[in-house]
Write a protein that holds these residues in place. Structure first.
Motif, PDB file in Angstrom:
ATOM      1  N   LYS A 118     -12.882  -7.356   5.297  1.00  0.00           N
ATOM      2  CA  LYS A 118     -11.670  -8.180   5.301  1.00  0.00           C
ATOM      3  C   LYS A 118     -11.189  -8.461   3.889  1.00  0.00           C
ATOM      4  O   LYS A 118      -9.986  -8.423   3.613  1.00  0.00           O
ATOM      5  CB  LYS A 118     -11.944  -9.493   6.036  1.00  0.00           C
ATOM      6  CG  LYS A 118     -12.098  -9.334   7.543  1.00  0.00           C
ATOM      7  CD  LYS A 118     -12.345 -10.672   8.223  1.00  0.00           C
ATOM      8  CE  LYS A 118     -12.468 -10.500   9.734  1.00  0.00           C
ATOM      9  NZ  LYS A 118     -12.746 -11.795  10.409  1.00  0.00           N
ATOM     10  N   GLU A 119     -12.123  -8.726   2.968  1.00  0.00           N
ATOM     11  CA  GLU A 119     -11.739  -8.979   1.582  1.00  0.00           C
ATOM     12  C   GLU A 119     -11.132  -7.738   0.943  1.00  0.00           C
ATOM     13  O   GLU A 119     -10.158  -7.823   0.181  1.00  0.00           O
ATOM     14  CB  GLU A 119     -12.957  -9.446   0.785  1.00  0.00           C
ATOM     15  CG  GLU A 119     -13.428 -10.854   1.149  1.00  0.00           C
ATOM     16  CD  GLU A 119     -14.663 -11.269   0.363  1.00  0.00           C
ATOM     17  OE1 GLU A 119     -15.271 -10.381  -0.268  1.00  0.00           O
ATOM     18  OE2 GLU A 119     -15.007 -12.461   0.393  1.00  0.00           O
ATOM     19  N   LEU A 120     -11.693  -6.563   1.246  1.00  0.00           N
ATOM     20  CA  LEU A 120     -11.154  -5.319   0.704  1.00  0.00           C
ATOM     21  C   LEU A 120      -9.757  -5.065   1.252  1.00  0.00           C
ATOM     22  O   LEU A 120      -8.837  -4.693   0.503  1.00  0.00           O
ATOM     23  CB  LEU A 120     -12.082  -4.147   1.061  1.00  0.00           C
ATOM     24  CG  LEU A 120     -11.624  -2.758   0.596  1.00  0.00           C
ATOM     25  CD1 LEU A 120     -11.506  -2.727  -0.921  1.00  0.00           C
ATOM     26  CD2 LEU A 120     -12.594  -1.684   1.084  1.00  0.00           C
ATOM     27  N   ALA A 121      -9.567  -5.275   2.561  1.00  0.00           N
ATOM     28  CA  ALA A 121      -8.251  -5.075   3.171  1.00  0.00           C
ATOM     29  C   ALA A 121      -7.228  -6.037   2.579  1.00  0.00           C
ATOM     30  O   ALA A 121      -6.072  -5.659   2.321  1.00  0.00           O
ATOM     31  CB  ALA A 121      -8.348  -5.262   4.680  1.00  0.00           C
ATOM     32  N   ARG A 122      -7.646  -7.279   2.334  1.00  0.00           N
ATOM     33  CA  ARG A 122      -6.742  -8.273   1.754  1.00  0.00           C
ATOM     34  C   ARG A 122      -6.358  -7.881   0.318  1.00  0.00           C
ATOM     35  O   ARG A 122      -5.198  -8.007  -0.084  1.00  0.00           O
ATOM     36  CB  ARG A 122      -7.394  -9.653   1.767  1.00  0.00           C
ATOM     37  CG  ARG A 122      -6.445 -10.784   1.355  1.00  0.00           C
ATOM     38  CD  ARG A 122      -7.155 -12.130   1.325  1.00  0.00           C
ATOM     39  NE  ARG A 122      -7.767 -12.441   2.606  1.00  0.00           N
ATOM     40  CZ  ARG A 122      -9.073 -12.529   2.816  1.00  0.00           C
ATOM     41  NH1 ARG A 122      -9.921 -12.312   1.816  1.00  0.00           N
ATOM     42  NH2 ARG A 122      -9.541 -12.818   4.005  1.00  0.00           N
ATOM     43  N   GLU A 145      -2.592  -7.068  -0.985  1.00  0.00           N
ATOM     44  CA  GLU A 145      -1.979  -7.783  -2.112  1.00  0.00           C
ATOM     45  C   GLU A 145      -1.523  -6.813  -3.192  1.00  0.00           C
ATOM     46  O   GLU A 145      -0.480  -7.005  -3.812  1.00  0.00           O
ATOM     47  CB  GLU A 145      -2.974  -8.799  -2.678  1.00  0.00           C
ATOM     48  CG  GLU A 145      -3.257  -9.974  -1.747  1.00  0.00           C
ATOM     49  CD  GLU A 145      -4.328 -10.897  -2.296  1.00  0.00           C
ATOM     50  OE1 GLU A 145      -4.942 -10.544  -3.330  1.00  0.00           O
ATOM     51  OE2 GLU A 145      -4.572 -11.955  -1.691  1.00  0.00           O
ATOM     52  N   ARG A 146      -2.321  -5.752  -3.398  1.00  0.00           N
ATOM     53  CA  ARG A 146      -1.961  -4.756  -4.411  1.00  0.00           C
ATOM     54  C   ARG A 146      -0.687  -4.016  -4.004  1.00  0.00           C
ATOM     55  O   ARG A 146       0.190  -3.768  -4.840  1.00  0.00           O
ATOM     56  CB  ARG A 146      -3.126  -3.760  -4.579  1.00  0.00           C
ATOM     57  CG  ARG A 146      -2.940  -2.749  -5.689  1.00  0.00           C
ATOM     58  CD  ARG A 146      -3.016  -3.409  -7.046  1.00  0.00           C
ATOM     59  NE  ARG A 146      -2.901  -2.432  -8.107  1.00  0.00           N
ATOM     60  CZ  ARG A 146      -3.937  -1.823  -8.679  1.00  0.00           C
ATOM     61  NH1 ARG A 146      -5.168  -2.110  -8.270  1.00  0.00           N
ATOM     62  NH2 ARG A 146      -3.750  -0.951  -9.649  1.00  0.00           N
ATOM     63  N   VAL A 147      -0.597  -3.666  -2.729  1.00  0.00           N
ATOM     64  CA  VAL A 147       0.580  -2.958  -2.237  1.00  0.00           C
ATOM     65  C   VAL A 147       1.812  -3.835  -2.334  1.00  0.00           C
ATOM     66  O   VAL A 147       2.884  -3.397  -2.758  1.00  0.00           O
ATOM     67  CB  VAL A 147       0.354  -2.500  -0.776  1.00  0.00           C
ATOM     68  CG1 VAL A 147       1.653  -1.985  -0.176  1.00  0.00           C
ATOM     69  CG2 VAL A 147      -0.708  -1.415  -0.724  1.00  0.00           C
ATOM     70  N   GLN A 148       1.678  -5.103  -1.945  1.00  0.00           N
ATOM     71  CA  GLN A 148       2.803  -6.032  -2.022  1.00  0.00           C
ATOM     72  C   GLN A 148       3.239  -6.241  -3.471  1.00  0.00           C
ATOM     73  O   GLN A 148       4.430  -6.307  -3.769  1.00  0.00           O
ATOM     74  CB  GLN A 148       2.424  -7.374  -1.391  1.00  0.00           C
ATOM     75  CG  GLN A 148       2.281  -7.312   0.130  1.00  0.00           C
ATOM     76  CD  GLN A 148       1.846  -8.637   0.722  1.00  0.00           C
ATOM     77  OE1 GLN A 148       1.469  -9.563  -0.001  1.00  0.00           O
ATOM     78  NE2 GLN A 148       1.888  -8.725   2.041  1.00  0.00           N
ATOM     79  N   ALA A 208       2.927  -4.088  -5.910  1.00  0.00           N
ATOM     80  CA  ALA A 208       3.587  -2.863  -6.370  1.00  0.00           C
ATOM     81  C   ALA A 208       4.998  -2.762  -5.815  1.00  0.00           C
ATOM     82  O   ALA A 208       5.907  -2.225  -6.457  1.00  0.00           O
ATOM     83  CB  ALA A 208       2.776  -1.639  -5.958  1.00  0.00           C
ATOM     84  N   GLY A 209       5.194  -3.300  -4.610  1.00  0.00           N
ATOM     85  CA  GLY A 209       6.502  -3.222  -3.971  1.00  0.00           C
ATOM     86  C   GLY A 209       7.537  -4.101  -4.623  1.00  0.00           C
ATOM     87  O   GLY A 209       8.749  -3.884  -4.469  1.00  0.00           O
ATOM     88  N   THR A 210       7.109  -5.118  -5.344  1.00  0.00           N
ATOM     89  CA  THR A 210       8.052  -6.031  -6.004  1.00  0.00           C
ATOM     90  C   THR A 210       8.224  -5.728  -7.474  1.00  0.00           C
ATOM     91  O   THR A 210       8.789  -6.516  -8.224  1.00  0.00           O
ATOM     92  CB  THR A 210       7.562  -7.485  -5.859  1.00  0.00           C
ATOM     93  OG1 THR A 210       6.257  -7.588  -6.435  1.00  0.00           O
ATOM     94  CG2 THR A 210       7.510  -7.895  -4.398  1.00  0.00           C
ATOM     95  N   THR A 211       7.728  -4.573  -7.912  1.00  0.00           N
ATOM     96  CA  THR A 211       7.827  -4.166  -9.317  1.00  0.00           C
ATOM     97  C   THR A 211       8.609  -2.875  -9.434  1.00  0.00           C
ATOM     98  O   THR A 211       8.346  -1.914  -8.710  1.00  0.00           O
ATOM     99  CB  THR A 211       6.419  -3.972  -9.924  1.00  0.00           C
ATOM    100  OG1 THR A 211       5.690  -5.180  -9.753  1.00  0.00           O
ATOM    101  CG2 THR A 211       6.522  -3.631 -11.399  1.00  0.00           C
TER     102      THR A 211
END
Length: 255
Positions: free
Chosen positions: A226-230, A234-237, A239-242
């Motif tokens: 679960k921590e890895l998925a989270r 967060e990393r994908v989100q 990257a999406g706002t940059t």
């Protein structure tokens, strides 16, 4: 996730507690003292069962590791079971060494002797300490499980060496009392009953603790997933706002 049904697990727990109480009564009061070692011999009712459970635990670890390495039976269940059982094996091996030292002090006059049985048992203890440390080295789940399984099978080679050390070399440690090569027990009567009951009580205790530790292992793996998925989310989100240039992306088309 557990190995056993919760009701069976609770029953095992109460049965282990009751059997240990009965063992204490027989070991301390009902069984007679030894003719040579007197009351110091009573440590045998804990020392021998501890050694037996250590053998059993490492045997389960080896079998589970082999089943994981075999492609047809490869499953995370076997890896979890191997790790859980190895931890208990280390616990009971340490207990075996401590009880052996307590027993050896009044009989041999020293807390520790560089005896073949003692040394090979200490080596076994540290081999599986290393195995548990290897399981904590960061790696993918499959890589960690494979290399841990190989290490477990290598470490298990020392188990028969420990057991037969008193037959292969001249040692201070007495030869096998129960698990002799001919399976002819050198103990009888109430003392034999107490010893065998101790083996049974410690086996029940091992099964109960194995179920508890396996459940904890499964919960830890679930938490890590679960921590890895989270973290990935967060990393994908982020990257999406940059913007590709590295500057924050503009929202809207203002003039």
């Amino acid at each position: 996730m557990t190995l056993l049904n919760p009701r069976i697990s609770r029953t095992l727990g109460w049965l282990a507690l009751a059997s240990l109480v009965v063992l204490a009564v027989f070991g301390l009061w009902i069984a007679p003292p030894d003719n040579v070692q007197s009351d110091a011999q009573r440590l045998m009712y804990l020392h021998v069962p501890s050694a037996w459970v250590a053998y059993l635990a490492f045997g389960v670890t080896a079998i589970s590791s082999a089943l994981y390495l075999w492609r047809r039976t490869r499953s995370p269940v076997w890896d979890r079971l191997a790790g859980a059982s190895a931890e208990l094996g280390v616990l009971f091996t340490g207990l075996t060494l401590v009880l052996g030292s307590l027993w050896g002090r009044p009989v041999w006059g020293v807390w520790w002797a560089w005896d073949a049985r003692l040394v090979t048992t200490a080596v076994l203890f540290f081999l599986y300490i290393g195995y548990l440390a290897l399981r904590r080295v960061p790696a993918s789940v499959e890589t960690r499980a494979k290399r841990s399984a190989i290490a477990a099978l290598i470490a298990f080679v020392d188990v028969p060496i420990v057991h037969f050390s008193v037959d292969w070399w001249r040692t201070l440690h007495q030869q096998a009392t129960v698990f002799t090569p001919s399976l002819n027990a050198q103990i009888h009567g109430v003392m034999a009953f107490t010893l065998w009951f101790g083996v049974l009580a410690f086996t029940i205790l091992y099964l109960y603790l194995l179920d508890r530790r396996y459940r904890l292992e499964a919960l830890e793996e679930d938490l890590e997933s679960k921590e890895l998925a989270r973290a990935i989310e967060e990393r994908v989100q982020g990257a999406g706002t940059t913007a590709p240039s590295g500057h924050p992306a503009k929202v809207g088309a203002g003039r």
